[in-house]
Design a protein around this motif. Sequence first.
Motif, PDB file in Angstrom:
ATOM      1  N   ARG A  31     -29.694  41.760  57.237  1.00  0.00           N
ATOM      2  CA  ARG A  31     -28.418  41.518  57.629  1.00  0.00           C
ATOM      3  C   ARG A  31     -27.575  41.177  56.603  1.00  0.00           C
ATOM      4  O   ARG A  31     -26.515  41.799  56.545  1.00  0.00           O
ATOM      5  N   ASN A  32     -27.842  40.511  55.522  1.00  0.00           N
ATOM      6  CA  ASN A  32     -26.957  40.093  54.625  1.00  0.00           C
ATOM      7  C   ASN A  32     -26.614  41.495  53.748  1.00  0.00           C
ATOM      8  O   ASN A  32     -25.310  41.425  53.419  1.00  0.00           O
ATOM      9  N   ASN A  33     -27.464  42.463  53.457  1.00  0.00           N
ATOM     10  CA  ASN A  33     -27.108  43.620  52.924  1.00  0.00           C
ATOM     11  C   ASN A  33     -26.272  44.397  53.633  1.00  0.00           C
ATOM     12  O   ASN A  33     -25.343  45.074  53.365  1.00  0.00           O
ATOM     13  N   PHE A  34     -26.493  44.264  54.918  1.00  0.00           N
ATOM     14  CA  PHE A  34     -25.501  45.003  55.938  1.00  0.00           C
ATOM     15  C   PHE A  34     -24.025  44.809  55.819  1.00  0.00           C
ATOM     16  O   PHE A  34     -23.161  45.524  56.027  1.00  0.00           O
ATOM     17  N   TYR A  35     -23.999  43.442  55.691  1.00  0.00           N
ATOM     18  CA  TYR A  35     -22.622  42.967  55.717  1.00  0.00           C
ATOM     19  C   TYR A  35     -21.759  43.014  54.477  1.00  0.00           C
ATOM     20  O   TYR A  35     -20.853  43.026  54.251  1.00  0.00           O
ATOM     21  N   LYS A  36     -22.760  43.386  53.331  1.00  0.00           N
ATOM     22  CA  LYS A  36     -22.131  43.363  51.945  1.00  0.00           C
ATOM     23  C   LYS A  36     -21.933  44.757  51.394  1.00  0.00           C
ATOM     24  O   LYS A  36     -20.937  45.005  50.757  1.00  0.00           O
ATOM     25  N   TYR A  37     -22.798  45.482  51.922  1.00  0.00           N
ATOM     26  CA  TYR A  37     -22.728  47.160  51.365  1.00  0.00           C
ATOM     27  C   TYR A  37     -22.739  48.137  52.574  1.00  0.00           C
ATOM     28  O   TYR A  37     -22.985  47.912  53.695  1.00  0.00           O
ATOM     29  N   LYS A  38     -22.360  49.437  52.311  1.00  0.00           N
ATOM     30  CA  LYS A  38     -22.427  50.452  53.291  1.00  0.00           C
ATOM     31  C   LYS A  38     -23.845  51.279  52.743  1.00  0.00           C
ATOM     32  O   LYS A  38     -23.949  51.277  51.560  1.00  0.00           O
ATOM     33  N   PHE A  39     -24.580  51.696  53.715  1.00  0.00           N
ATOM     34  CA  PHE A  39     -25.800  52.290  53.370  1.00  0.00           C
ATOM     35  C   PHE A  39     -25.590  53.921  53.944  1.00  0.00           C
ATOM     36  O   PHE A  39     -24.807  54.080  54.882  1.00  0.00           O
ATOM     37  N   GLU A  40     -26.030  54.861  52.713  1.00  0.00           N
ATOM     38  CA  GLU A  40     -26.181  56.211  53.289  1.00  0.00           C
ATOM     39  C   GLU A  40     -27.563  56.375  53.835  1.00  0.00           C
ATOM     40  O   GLU A  40     -28.671  56.300  52.960  1.00  0.00           O
ATOM     41  N   ILE A  41     -27.695  57.060  55.019  1.00  0.00           N
ATOM     42  CA  ILE A  41     -28.859  57.604  55.511  1.00  0.00           C
ATOM     43  C   ILE A  41     -28.740  58.802  56.292  1.00  0.00           C
ATOM     44  O   ILE A  41     -27.880  59.271  57.142  1.00  0.00           O
ATOM     45  N   LEU A  42     -29.399  59.685  55.280  1.00  0.00           N
ATOM     46  CA  LEU A  42     -29.404  61.212  55.775  1.00  0.00           C
ATOM     47  C   LEU A  42     -28.215  61.464  56.112  1.00  0.00           C
ATOM     48  O   LEU A  42     -27.614  62.315  57.252  1.00  0.00           O
ATOM     49  N   ASP A  43     -27.030  61.538  54.651  1.00  0.00           N
ATOM     50  CA  ASP A  43     -25.880  61.938  54.732  1.00  0.00           C
ATOM     51  C   ASP A  43     -24.785  61.262  55.774  1.00  0.00           C
ATOM     52  O   ASP A  43     -23.806  61.733  55.808  1.00  0.00           O
ATOM     53  N   ASN A  44     -25.300  60.310  56.274  1.00  0.00           N
ATOM     54  CA  ASN A  44     -24.454  59.503  57.214  1.00  0.00           C
ATOM     55  C   ASN A  44     -24.218  57.991  56.669  1.00  0.00           C
ATOM     56  O   ASN A  44     -25.101  57.366  55.928  1.00  0.00           O
ATOM     57  N   THR A  45     -23.175  57.455  56.977  1.00  0.00           N
ATOM     58  CA  THR A  45     -22.835  56.068  56.261  1.00  0.00           C
ATOM     59  C   THR A  45     -22.941  54.982  57.463  1.00  0.00           C
ATOM     60  O   THR A  45     -22.222  55.210  58.342  1.00  0.00           O
ATOM     61  N   THR A  46     -23.548  53.905  57.131  1.00  0.00           N
ATOM     62  CA  THR A  46     -23.566  52.789  58.232  1.00  0.00           C
ATOM     63  C   THR A  46     -23.065  51.523  57.513  1.00  0.00           C
ATOM     64  O   THR A  46     -23.216  51.460  56.334  1.00  0.00           O
ATOM     65  N   ASP A  47     -22.479  50.498  58.405  1.00  0.00           N
ATOM     66  CA  ASP A  47     -22.167  49.266  57.843  1.00  0.00           C
ATOM     67  C   ASP A  47     -22.227  48.252  59.130  1.00  0.00           C
ATOM     68  O   ASP A  47     -22.831  48.675  60.147  1.00  0.00           O
TER      69      ASP A  47
END
Length: 83
Positions: A31-47
């Motif tokens: 949860r903390n990392n989701f709120y701090k960073y954007k993640f790339e998963i299979l060429d998609n970005t999530t936040d």
Amino acid sequence: MHVSIERPYFVVNGKKIYYVFDAPHLLKSTRNNFYKYKFEILDNTTDKKFLNDFYKADQGLNRCAPKLTEAHINSGSFQKMKV
């Protein structure tokens, strides 16, 4: 530290140090990392937008995450999750 699925440890003075998480702390870290960073998963970005959208959509009678509260989603800088 180059930790990965294939190499789940790092080396200090020739000794392997493994990361070990219990489930509540792993969820808190995620949860903390989701709120701090954007993640790339299979060429998609999530936040954090997707967590916020899920929380808003889950406010009906048959909730998927009944223990998820406003404090989990919008915690202040002095508010800690108790795990």
